[in-house]
Design a protein around this motif. Structure first.
Motif, PDB file in Angstrom:
ATOM      1  N   ALA A 128      -9.387  80.286  16.503  1.00  0.00           N
ATOM      2  CA  ALA A 128      -7.960  80.612  16.389  1.00  0.00           C
ATOM      3  C   ALA A 128      -7.084  79.469  16.909  1.00  0.00           C
ATOM      4  N   HIS A 129      -7.493  78.854  18.021  1.00  0.00           N
ATOM      5  CA  HIS A 129      -6.709  77.735  18.551  1.00  0.00           C
ATOM      6  C   HIS A 129      -6.561  76.631  17.490  1.00  0.00           C
ATOM      7  N   VAL A 130      -7.688  76.226  16.922  1.00  0.00           N
ATOM      8  CA  VAL A 130      -7.663  75.130  15.946  1.00  0.00           C
ATOM      9  C   VAL A 130      -6.900  75.561  14.691  1.00  0.00           C
ATOM     10  N   TRP A 162     -10.063  72.837  23.703  1.00  0.00           N
ATOM     11  CA  TRP A 162     -10.409  72.773  25.133  1.00  0.00           C
ATOM     12  C   TRP A 162      -9.455  73.653  25.917  1.00  0.00           C
ATOM     13  N   ASP A 163     -10.022  74.594  26.656  1.00  0.00           N
ATOM     14  CA  ASP A 163      -9.177  75.476  27.459  1.00  0.00           C
ATOM     15  C   ASP A 163      -9.978  76.068  28.608  1.00  0.00           C
ATOM     16  N   GLY A 164      -9.431  77.137  29.204  1.00  0.00           N
ATOM     17  CA  GLY A 164     -10.088  77.755  30.351  1.00  0.00           C
ATOM     18  C   GLY A 164     -11.268  78.605  29.945  1.00  0.00           C
ATOM     19  N   ALA A 165     -11.045  79.524  29.031  1.00  0.00           N
ATOM     20  CA  ALA A 165     -12.107  80.440  28.656  1.00  0.00           C
ATOM     21  C   ALA A 165     -11.775  81.199  27.393  1.00  0.00           C
ATOM     22  N   GLY A 166     -12.806  81.430  26.591  1.00  0.00           N
ATOM     23  CA  GLY A 166     -12.692  82.301  25.431  1.00  0.00           C
ATOM     24  C   GLY A 166     -14.101  82.740  25.083  1.00  0.00           C
ATOM     25  N   GLN A 187     -12.718  84.422  16.540  1.00  0.00           N
ATOM     26  CA  GLN A 187     -13.175  83.736  17.752  1.00  0.00           C
ATOM     27  C   GLN A 187     -12.022  82.894  18.340  1.00  0.00           C
ATOM     28  N   HIS A 188     -11.932  82.912  19.659  1.00  0.00           N
ATOM     29  CA  HIS A 188     -10.809  82.324  20.391  1.00  0.00           C
ATOM     30  C   HIS A 188     -10.516  80.862  20.009  1.00  0.00           C
ATOM     31  N   HIS A 189     -11.543  80.029  19.992  1.00  0.00           N
ATOM     32  CA  HIS A 189     -11.299  78.597  19.763  1.00  0.00           C
ATOM     33  C   HIS A 189     -11.100  78.286  18.292  1.00  0.00           C
ATOM     34  N   ASN A 200      -1.492  76.249  24.215  1.00  0.00           N
ATOM     35  CA  ASN A 200      -2.172  77.254  25.032  1.00  0.00           C
ATOM     36  C   ASN A 200      -2.252  78.592  24.296  1.00  0.00           C
ATOM     37  N   ASP A 201      -2.642  79.654  25.003  1.00  0.00           N
ATOM     38  CA  ASP A 201      -2.848  80.942  24.341  1.00  0.00           C
ATOM     39  C   ASP A 201      -1.555  81.542  23.768  1.00  0.00           C
ATOM     40  N   GLY A 202      -0.407  80.971  24.110  1.00  0.00           N
ATOM     41  CA  GLY A 202       0.861  81.404  23.515  1.00  0.00           C
ATOM     42  C   GLY A 202       0.914  81.133  22.019  1.00  0.00           C
TER      43      GLY A 202
HETATM   44 FE    FE Z   1      -7.347  79.608  25.035  1.00  0.00          FE
END
Ligand code: FE
Ligand code: ZN
Ligand code: ZN
Length: 785
Positions: free
Chosen positions: A506-508, A526-530, A502-504, A760-762
């Motif tokens: 992965a961020h954490v 917190w971001d635009g969308a996932g 899941q996107h978030h 960010n997604d990078g």
């Molecule tokens: Fe993101």
């Protein structure tokens, strides 16, 4: 009495002048034997007195010259074999050891001070030679085909060394001893100047080529310039007409353009710089640094700045990092735009034929050369937070906006090794991927936006070339949950076990992984969308994360947002969605100034969809909340690039406002949510009361800070955890990073900020890689909420 030891050295030791350093050291200590690169780092096989051997091992770790970095040394005693001298032996490629970490590949390094001096020295045989380099500087990763790092495995293999270069290359006392890209005017690459119309009759003489390029720039033309990791597009940064032409041809309407200036003093004429920023600008990695513009400028400079960076107060500045840049900047005298050679958001051009095809419609001339680029690599981008603030906060912190040249592909050490080699494919925008073997995670250079076919091809090809370069054969493939991301589509084409993350989560996980932490933490993503695990579009998330699994503790209350992806470019839609939610379907209660700006038919159509309840998946997106506020206060109803509205909102927010808006956790829901309704209603009142946009923008930033704190406190009550990882594109907002980390520290939290990869997604691929490594290790099934 003599002894023999075989010493295995691990760390960043190839392509950084490490073997010559060992040679000097061994000679000084009267040791005999050899040093060579191997597939893991370097091996030193050496005989001598016990004391001298101990001294050698000590010095390896304490004296290795920048940028070499020794991370480990293992030694073994062996029977004597009577070496008669100390030599640098040919590289040795070990056969496959799949558990071991891959050998670190050195990133490209900016021209060093000594090479720069030679460049300007009429007595030197490399006077004004644009491809001057040495064992301490020059191209590395971008010219390599394979490891170990040797000239034969680089694109410099095409150039036979002349006698003079050969002598330097073989002389242990020379700065160019074993400098693989060594070159001179007699034997090295040559510069050429071409125009799209007359491609074949190149001006091959180097001074002629440089003069022709300078003439083009001075006439306001656009130059395609071949650098280390690809082509840049350059033009006079103070020529407003040239800037407009560049934007038009490149399809980059409004996104900020970075400028190259000759040195830190020239940067200071445009921006305010503190020592830390100056250090970053002058570092061997030479990133683009986002700096604050000076308060006032001569009018012609202000006009140019308005065109370069519309509506924001920062400017991306970079200093020359190749001899060619130095020659160009010294002659040109003023700032030059230096932006990636591509159409907007596509991967950077690095192949000559491809550059000619893709850039012919943009550039008026090409300054190019015959050293091939093996791997493309864009410039990295970094920002610095202000220096004040509590310990443990964000003060003086460098934030990656893009991690690429100078940093990629240095690996990041995972908290625990992966049981199997794997690849993580990242997101959809700001694409990067991550290869893992053992405990090392190799995060790739910046690829670009996968919505472009060229981006997809570049991702696929780069993965193959990294697998070859690092000798990694990935057996598991981590990817985003979103079925429509092109990275997810690629995952279906690759063979291996597929692990959706899941996107978030992965961020954490990316934030925890880069800190080497394998423990439970609260994550604010917190971001635009996932895509969320309930098929809603997430983006304002409070998670509990531990390795392979996560739980969603809370989030911004869902709003319906018709229009899907189109909404991201149309902040007015987000405003309408939030107003609809806040005023329970009665848009007539929206601020009249906002209403009067909207086209009645569009708004009616939107209302009809909202009324019907068929608006598509609900969203907790933070990005869309920022958009909504930007539209409400009249800053921007449509945007021309991702996050434009949020960037402008940050830029106009005043520095002194302490007001905030009401923030409350609603515990009736599970997971709990934070309703933005009270805030939207308060902002509507402020607008009607005539409060300024900059005050409202500042109060909104304060409210977001309060949401982080209130959410984190609630999460701590539930879990007893005070460790809070902050990730997602919202944490590129320097003001918020600073405010949030300060407030969290004050309330006894330990905030974790990204230091090594972008929030960010990078940075997403690193998080996916770490989650996948945990899944493989713990044998858990694909994680979910
Ligand atoms: Fe993101
Ligand atoms: Zn050098
Ligand atoms: Zn030469």
């Amino acid at each position: 009495m003599l002894h023999r030891r075989v010493i295995a050295v691990r760390g960043l030791v190839q392509g950084v002048g490490f073997r010559p350093f060992v040679h000097r050291l061994a000679t000084r200590l009267d040791l005999k034997g050899f040093v060579r690169n191997d597939a893991q780092g370097a091996t030193i096989d050496v005989e001598g007195e016990e004391d001298a051997l101990d001294e050698l091992v000590r010095s390896l770790q304490t004296e290795a010259p920048f940028p070499a970095a020794v991370s480990g040394v293992r030694q073994q005693s062996k029977p004597l074999c009577s070496y008669d001298r100390f030599t640098i032996a040919d590289s040795h490629r070990d056969t496959h050891d799949t558990d071991a970490a891959p050998v670190p590949v050195t990133p490209d390094l900016a021209t060093c001070a000594e090479c720069l001096e030679e460049l300007g020295d009429p007595e030197s045989r490399r006077y004004r030679y644009p491809f001057t380099n040495c064992a301490r500087c020059g191209p590395r990763f971008t010219i390599m085909h394979a490891v170990p790092y040797d000239r034969s495995r680089t694109t410099m293999a095409a150039f036979a060394m002349c006698d003079d270069c050969r002598r330097e290359y073989e002389d242990p006392r020379d700065r160019r001893f074993h400098a693989q890209p060594i070159a001179c005017p007699r034997c090295g690459p040559t510069l050429t100047y071409r125009t799209p119309e007359r491609w074949l009759d190149a001006t091959a003489v180097r001074e002629g080529a440089l003069t022709a390029a300078l003439a083009l720039l001075r006439a306001g033309g656009i130059l395609a310039l071949k650098g280390i990791g690809g082509y840049h597009l350059a033009c006079d940064a103070l020529d407003v007409e040239a800037l407009r032409r560049l934007r038009l041809r490149k399809g980059r309407e409004a996104k900020p353009l970075a400028v190259m200036v000759a040195d830190a003093a020239a940067a200071r004429e445009l921006c305010r710089i503190d020592e830390r920023e100056e250090e970053l600008l002058e570092s061997a990695q030479r990133p683009i640094v986002l700096l604050s513009q000076r308060e006032s400028h001569a009018q012609h400079i202000q006009c140019a700045l308005n065109e370069l960076v519309p509506a924001v107060r920062t400017l991306g500045v970079i200093l020359p990092y190749t001899p060619l840049h130095h020659l160009l900047m010294a002659e040109f005298g003023g700032p030059l735009v230096m932006t990636s050679g591509n159409l907007s958001e596509e991967p950077i051009c690095h192949d000559d034929d491809e550059a000619r095809d893709r850039l012919a419609a943009i550039a008026d001339g090409f300054l190019t050369h015959d050293r091939r680029i093996a791997s493309p690599c864009d410039d990295s981008v970094l920002a610095r937070t202000p220096r004040s603030g509590p310990a443990g906060g964000a003060a003086g912190h460098a934030l990656f906006v893009r991690r690429s040249r100078g940093f990629a592909p240095r690996h990041i050490v995972l908290p625990r090794p992966s049981p199997e080699p794997l690849v993580a494919l990242g997101g959809h925008q700001k694409s990067t991927f991550c290869l893992v073997r053992g405990g090392a995670a190799v995060l790739s250079h910046h690829i670009g936006d996968l919505a472009h076919p060229a981006g997809y091809v570049s991702l696929r090809d780069s993965i193959a070339s990294y697998e070859r370069l690092f000798g990694i054969d990935a057996r598991a493939i981590a990817h985003d949950l979103h079925p429509d991301y092109l990275s997810t589509r690629l995952a279906r084409e690759l063979s291996g076990r597929s692990i959706a993350v899941q996107h978030h989560h992965a961020h954490v996980a990316a934030c925890l992984a880069e800190h080497g932490l394998h423990e439970r933490a609260i994550g604010i993503a917190w971001d635009g969308a996932g895509l969320g695990s309930d098929n809603a579009i997430w983006g304002g998330e409070f998670l509990l994360v531990e390795g392979a699994s996560f739980a969603r503790l809370g989030h911004l209350r869902y709003v319906s947002l018709p229009g899907g992806d189109a909404a991201a470019r149309q902040p007015w839609r987000s405003a309408a969605a939030h107003l609809w939610s806040a005023f329970e379907g009665d848009l007539s209660r929206a601020p009249s100034a906002w209403l009067s700006r909207q086209e009645a038919e569009k708004l009616d159509a939107l209302s009809t969809v909202l009324q019907s309840g068929l608006a598509g998946p609900p969203t907790s997106s933070a990005g869309r909340l920022f958009d909504a506020i930007a539209s409400l206060i009249g800053l921007r109803d449509t945007s021309r690039f991702e996050a434009q509205a949020a960037m402008e909102l940050e830029a106009i927010a005043d520095a002194t406002t302490e007001r905030s808006y009401p923030v409350e956790v609603d515990e009736r829901a599970e997971p709990w949510w934070i309703d933005c309704g009270p805030m939207i209603r308060a902002i509507a009142e402020d607008i009607s009361a005539g409060r300024s946009s900059s005050e409202i923008a500042a109060a909104f930033h304060n409210a977001v800070r309060d949401i982080f704190v209130v959410g984190a406190e609630h999460a701590r009550d539930q879990t007893g955890i005070s460790l809070v990882a902050l990730s997602g594109g919202v944490f590129q907002n320097v003001r918020l990073v600073n405010a949030a980390s300060t407030a969290l520290v004050e309330r006894g939290f330990t905030p974790l900020l990204h230091r090594l990869v972008p929030p960010n997604d990078g940075g997403l691929a690193l998080g996916q890689a770490w989650v996948a490594a945990c899944v493989l290790r713990d044998g858990a099934e694909a994680p979910c909420a």
